[in-house]
Design a protein around this motif. Sequence first.
Motif, PDB file in Angstrom:
ATOM      1  N   GLN A  74     -52.845-100.994  60.334  1.00 41.82           N
ATOM      2  CA  GLN A  74     -51.929-100.457  61.342  1.00 41.82           C
ATOM      3  C   GLN A  74     -50.543-100.323  60.725  1.00 41.82           C
ATOM      4  N   VAL A  75     -50.018 -99.098  60.744  1.00 37.28           N
ATOM      5  CA  VAL A  75     -48.707 -98.828  60.167  1.00 37.28           C
ATOM      6  C   VAL A  75     -47.785 -98.329  61.277  1.00 37.28           C
ATOM      7  N   THR A  76     -46.636 -98.979  61.413  1.00 37.83           N
ATOM      8  CA  THR A  76     -45.613 -98.558  62.365  1.00 37.83           C
ATOM      9  C   THR A  76     -44.426 -98.065  61.563  1.00 37.83           C
ATOM     10  N   GLU A  77     -44.037 -96.814  61.793  1.00 41.62           N
ATOM     11  CA  GLU A  77     -42.889 -96.234  61.096  1.00 41.62           C
ATOM     12  C   GLU A  77     -42.089 -95.380  62.075  1.00 41.62           C
ATOM     13  N   GLY A  78     -40.794 -95.563  62.044  1.00 37.99           N
ATOM     14  CA  GLY A  78     -39.913 -94.718  62.833  1.00 37.99           C
ATOM     15  C   GLY A  78     -39.987 -94.936  64.331  1.00 37.99           C
ATOM     16  N   ASP A  79     -40.542 -96.032  64.776  1.00 37.58           N
ATOM     17  CA  ASP A  79     -40.613 -96.323  66.208  1.00 37.58           C
ATOM     18  C   ASP A  79     -39.210 -96.680  66.702  1.00 37.58           C
ATOM     19  N   VAL A  81     -38.292 -98.703  68.936  1.00 36.95           N
ATOM     20  CA  VAL A  81     -38.157-100.099  69.345  1.00 36.95           C
ATOM     21  C   VAL A  81     -38.656-101.058  68.266  1.00 36.95           C
ATOM     22  N   LEU A  82     -39.826-100.763  67.709  1.00 37.78           N
ATOM     23  CA  LEU A  82     -40.453-101.672  66.750  1.00 37.78           C
ATOM     24  C   LEU A  82     -39.976-101.410  65.330  1.00 37.78           C
ATOM     25  N   ARG A  83     -39.856-102.457  64.583  1.00 41.18           N
ATOM     26  CA  ARG A  83     -39.503-102.324  63.167  1.00 41.18           C
ATOM     27  C   ARG A  83     -40.671-101.717  62.396  1.00 41.18           C
ATOM     28  N   ASP A  84     -40.355-101.044  61.297  1.00 42.95           N
ATOM     29  CA  ASP A  84     -41.395-100.532  60.409  1.00 42.95           C
ATOM     30  C   ASP A  84     -42.153-101.721  59.844  1.00 42.95           C
ATOM     31  N   ARG A  85     -43.462-101.619  59.892  1.00 41.19           N
ATOM     32  CA  ARG A  85     -44.270-102.678  59.306  1.00 41.19           C
ATOM     33  C   ARG A  85     -45.701-102.199  59.096  1.00 41.19           C
ATOM     34  N   LYS A  86     -46.369-102.920  58.240  1.00 41.31           N
ATOM     35  CA  LYS A  86     -47.774-102.649  57.942  1.00 41.31           C
ATOM     36  C   LYS A  86     -48.541-103.932  58.230  1.00 41.31           C
TER      37      LYS A  86
END
Length: 157
Positions: A74-79, A81-86
Amino acid sequence: MDIRFAQARDIPDMIELLRQVGEVHHQIRPDLFRAGAQKYDEAALEKLLADPNRPILAAVEKGALLGYAFCILQVTEGDPVLRDRKVMYIDDLCVDEIRRGQGVAGALYRAVCDYARELDCDAVTLNVWCGNDRAMAFYEKCGLKPQKVGMEYVLKQ
């Protein structure tokens, strides 16, 4: 025992373990989970095996599948609210009921963590159903801590 990525030849044994997981869930929450159900069929497993973002680790010994860990990268980028993380999310970890308590789950969990480190993940996460006390105790022993809690109020009994 060896830990490796699951292969197509593991599918029949994976289906049996999926049935075991389904039964554990059914015993804990028969109001939610059907008896005799399994999460994936053979076609779905073949697709998962081909998806690099859905790694499946397999614990094997003498050609027999002892357990597996289904994972999701799961990769979060550019959200906003949420920080970028893997994150490596463990979607399902199962050890054959006849091999439980012999260190297979621990070996699988450590292998997932090692693989997540190779991919430069920030964390390993998973969900545990309330009532699955054995799994909860195992994960707490591995050092996992609650991240969030899902709650419900049942309207229909």
